[in-house]
Design a protein around this motif. Structure first.
Motif, mmCIF file in Angstrom:
data_model
loop_
_atom_site.group_PDB
_atom_site.id
_atom_site.type_symbol
_atom_site.label_atom_id
_atom_site.label_comp_id
_atom_site.label_asym_id
_atom_site.label_seq_id
_atom_site.Cartn_x
_atom_site.Cartn_y
_atom_site.Cartn_z
ATOM 1 N N MET A 1 42.640 48.184 43.230
ATOM 2 C CA MET A 1 42.764 47.504 43.269
ATOM 3 C C MET A 1 42.554 46.230 43.979
ATOM 4 S SD MET A 1 46.794 45.944 43.760
ATOM 5 C CE MET A 1 46.585 45.773 45.399
ATOM 6 N N LEU A 2 41.877 46.441 44.893
ATOM 7 C CA LEU A 2 41.342 45.154 45.871
ATOM 8 C C LEU A 2 39.753 44.134 45.498
ATOM 9 C CD1 LEU A 2 41.678 46.200 49.607
ATOM 10 C CD2 LEU A 2 42.666 44.532 48.348
ATOM 11 N N ASN A 3 39.212 45.928 44.688
ATOM 12 C CA ASN A 3 37.747 45.605 43.641
ATOM 13 C C ASN A 3 38.212 45.159 42.435
ATOM 14 O OD1 ASN A 3 38.170 47.299 42.528
ATOM 15 N ND2 ASN A 3 36.645 48.387 42.883
ATOM 16 N N ARG A 4 39.626 44.598 41.648
ATOM 17 C CA ARG A 4 40.399 44.554 40.298
ATOM 18 C C ARG A 4 40.613 42.716 40.682
ATOM 19 N NH1 ARG A 4 41.804 47.104 36.592
ATOM 20 N NH2 ARG A 4 41.259 45.940 34.992
ATOM 21 N N ILE A 5 40.342 42.200 41.676
ATOM 22 C CA ILE A 5 41.076 41.475 42.370
ATOM 23 C C ILE A 5 39.938 39.926 41.757
ATOM 24 C CG2 ILE A 5 41.662 39.039 43.632
ATOM 25 C CD1 ILE A 5 43.475 41.840 44.743
ATOM 26 N N LEU A 6 40.251 38.506 41.418
ATOM 27 C CA LEU A 6 39.523 37.830 41.201
ATOM 28 C C LEU A 6 40.024 36.562 41.765
ATOM 29 C CD1 LEU A 6 39.978 37.487 36.993
ATOM 30 C CD2 LEU A 6 38.267 38.465 38.214
ATOM 31 N N ASP A 7 38.797 36.324 42.972
ATOM 32 C CA ASP A 7 38.993 35.029 44.092
ATOM 33 C C ASP A 7 38.444 33.959 43.332
ATOM 34 O OD1 ASP A 7 36.657 36.631 44.668
ATOM 35 O OD2 ASP A 7 37.084 35.520 45.890
ATOM 36 N N ARG A 8 39.118 32.887 43.747
ATOM 37 C CA ARG A 8 38.361 31.282 43.847
ATOM 38 C C ARG A 8 38.688 30.689 45.201
ATOM 39 N NH1 ARG A 8 39.624 26.050 41.448
ATOM 40 N NH2 ARG A 8 42.080 27.832 40.831
ATOM 41 N N ARG A 9 37.857 30.248 45.966
ATOM 42 C CA ARG A 9 37.770 29.497 46.970
ATOM 43 C C ARG A 9 37.551 28.033 46.536
ATOM 44 N NH1 ARG A 9 37.589 32.873 51.673
ATOM 45 N NH2 ARG A 9 37.764 35.298 50.765
ATOM 46 N N VAL A 10 38.273 26.930 46.602
ATOM 47 C CA VAL A 10 38.380 25.539 46.873
ATOM 48 C C VAL A 10 37.706 24.832 48.994
ATOM 49 C CG1 VAL A 10 38.950 23.280 46.110
ATOM 50 C CG2 VAL A 10 39.223 25.295 44.456
ATOM 51 N N ARG A 11 37.126 24.086 48.910
ATOM 52 C CA ARG A 11 36.770 23.785 50.229
ATOM 53 C C ARG A 11 38.045 22.623 50.532
ATOM 54 N NH1 ARG A 11 36.369 24.193 55.344
ATOM 55 N NH2 ARG A 11 34.768 22.664 56.272
ATOM 56 N N LYS A 12 38.464 22.345 51.323
ATOM 57 C CA LYS A 12 38.660 21.495 51.767
ATOM 58 C C LYS A 12 38.541 21.067 52.987
ATOM 59 C CE LYS A 12 42.597 21.691 49.431
ATOM 60 N NZ LYS A 12 42.279 21.137 47.663
ATOM 61 N N ASP A 13 39.568 19.830 53.686
ATOM 62 C CA ASP A 13 38.936 19.407 55.480
ATOM 63 C C ASP A 13 39.205 20.325 56.403
ATOM 64 O OD1 ASP A 13 38.479 17.303 54.552
ATOM 65 O OD2 ASP A 13 40.439 16.158 54.745
ATOM 66 N N LYS A 14 39.972 21.412 56.206
ATOM 67 C CA LYS A 14 40.517 22.588 57.470
ATOM 68 C C LYS A 14 40.467 23.635 56.816
ATOM 69 C CE LYS A 14 42.030 18.977 60.747
ATOM 70 N NZ LYS A 14 43.044 18.565 61.792
ATOM 71 N N GLY A 15 39.186 24.222 55.774
ATOM 72 C CA GLY A 15 38.967 25.281 56.136
ATOM 73 C C GLY A 15 39.313 25.416 54.609
ATOM 74 N N TYR A 16 40.033 26.480 53.508
ATOM 75 C CA TYR A 16 39.759 26.318 52.145
ATOM 76 C C TYR A 16 41.265 26.918 51.398
ATOM 77 C CZ TYR A 16 34.744 26.841 52.555
ATOM 78 O OH TYR A 16 33.782 27.160 53.034
ATOM 79 N N ASP A 17 41.480 26.376 50.421
ATOM 80 C CA ASP A 17 42.397 26.588 49.663
ATOM 81 C C ASP A 17 41.702 28.356 48.778
ATOM 82 O OD1 ASP A 17 44.485 25.703 50.370
ATOM 83 O OD2 ASP A 17 43.918 24.062 48.494
ATOM 84 N N LEU A 18 42.373 29.530 48.633
ATOM 85 C CA LEU A 18 42.364 30.451 48.527
ATOM 86 C C LEU A 18 42.871 30.979 47.126
ATOM 87 C CD1 LEU A 18 40.584 33.111 47.998
ATOM 88 C CD2 LEU A 18 41.723 33.850 49.861
ATOM 89 N N TYR A 19 42.296 31.043 45.576
ATOM 90 C CA TYR A 19 43.318 31.965 44.819
ATOM 91 C C TYR A 19 43.105 33.160 44.189
ATOM 92 C CZ TYR A 19 44.184 27.088 44.450
ATOM 93 O OH TYR A 19 44.183 25.595 44.679
ATOM 94 N N LEU A 20 43.740 34.420 44.354
ATOM 95 C CA LEU A 20 43.800 35.311 43.755
ATOM 96 C C LEU A 20 44.609 35.365 42.769
ATOM 97 C CD1 LEU A 20 44.545 37.712 46.920
ATOM 98 C CD2 LEU A 20 41.787 36.376 46.329
ATOM 99 N N GLU A 21 43.500 36.242 41.821
ATOM 100 C CA GLU A 21 45.005 36.590 41.015
ATOM 101 C C GLU A 21 44.719 38.066 40.382
ATOM 102 O OE1 GLU A 21 44.113 36.065 35.752
ATOM 103 O OE2 GLU A 21 43.292 34.324 36.854
ATOM 104 N N ILE A 22 45.621 38.909 39.786
ATOM 105 C CA ILE A 22 45.363 39.756 39.786
ATOM 106 C C ILE A 22 46.369 40.787 38.584
ATOM 107 C CG2 ILE A 22 46.456 42.582 40.745
ATOM 108 C CD1 ILE A 22 46.822 40.761 43.816
ATOM 109 N N PRO A 23 44.863 41.294 37.677
ATOM 110 C CA PRO A 23 46.406 42.369 36.852
ATOM 111 C C PRO A 23 47.645 43.136 37.343
ATOM 112 C CG PRO A 23 43.814 42.839 37.164
ATOM 113 C CD PRO A 23 44.366 42.546 38.598
ATOM 114 N N GLU A 24 48.624 42.494 36.165
ATOM 115 C CA GLU A 24 49.993 42.386 36.320
ATOM 116 C C GLU A 24 49.738 44.681 36.918
ATOM 117 O OE1 GLU A 24 53.137 41.174 33.560
ATOM 118 O OE2 GLU A 24 51.247 42.572 32.738
ATOM 119 N N SER A 25 49.196 45.069 35.703
ATOM 120 C CA SER A 25 49.309 46.311 35.944
ATOM 121 C C SER A 25 48.279 47.296 36.964
ATOM 122 C CB SER A 25 48.186 46.807 34.234
ATOM 123 O OG SER A 25 46.877 46.733 35.033
ATOM 124 N N GLU A 26 47.227 46.433 37.379
ATOM 125 C CA GLU A 26 47.323 47.072 38.572
ATOM 126 C C GLU A 26 48.660 46.336 39.878
ATOM 127 O OE1 GLU A 26 44.457 48.898 40.193
ATOM 128 O OE2 GLU A 26 44.208 48.892 38.449
#
Length: 94
Positions: free
Chosen positions: A1-26
């Motif tokens: 499952m972990l290798n099927r996750i799409l991720d996106r990071r957005v740089r913020k002042d202190k760290g990042y916002d992380l967005y994960l998208e997982i297919p519902e079937s997984e």
């Protein structure tokens, strides 16, 4: 499952916002409900899998039925982090 996750990071002042998208079937192969506890578990496993020492905060999870996906959002904090000891990830989650 972990290798099927799409991720996106957005740089913020202190760290990042992380967005994960997982297919519902997984997602539903391993979890019965869409809960914040499950989101935290997935985040911990995902970060460990990618050797990332970020600390997730403000975790949100959403089931997007129209897109057939589970979406997780978290803020990652890297300030004053110690190196995290590795955990064993079960093969079925990779």
């Amino acid at each position: 499952m972990l290798n099927r996750i799409l991720d996106r990071r957005v740089r913020k002042d202190k760290g990042y916002d992380l967005y994960l998208e997982i297919p519902e079937s997984e997602y539903f192969n391993f979890y019965e409900d869409v809960t914040e506890d499950d989101a935290r578990n997935i985040l911990d496993l995902f970060l460990e899998y990618h050797h990332d020492d970020g600390r997730p905060q403000n975790v949100k999870i959403n089931y997007d039925k129209n897109n057939n996906s589970i979406n997780i959002r978290a803020a990652l904090n890297y300030e004053a982090n110690d190196h995290t000891d590795p955990r064993i990830i079960p093969d079925y989650l990779r």
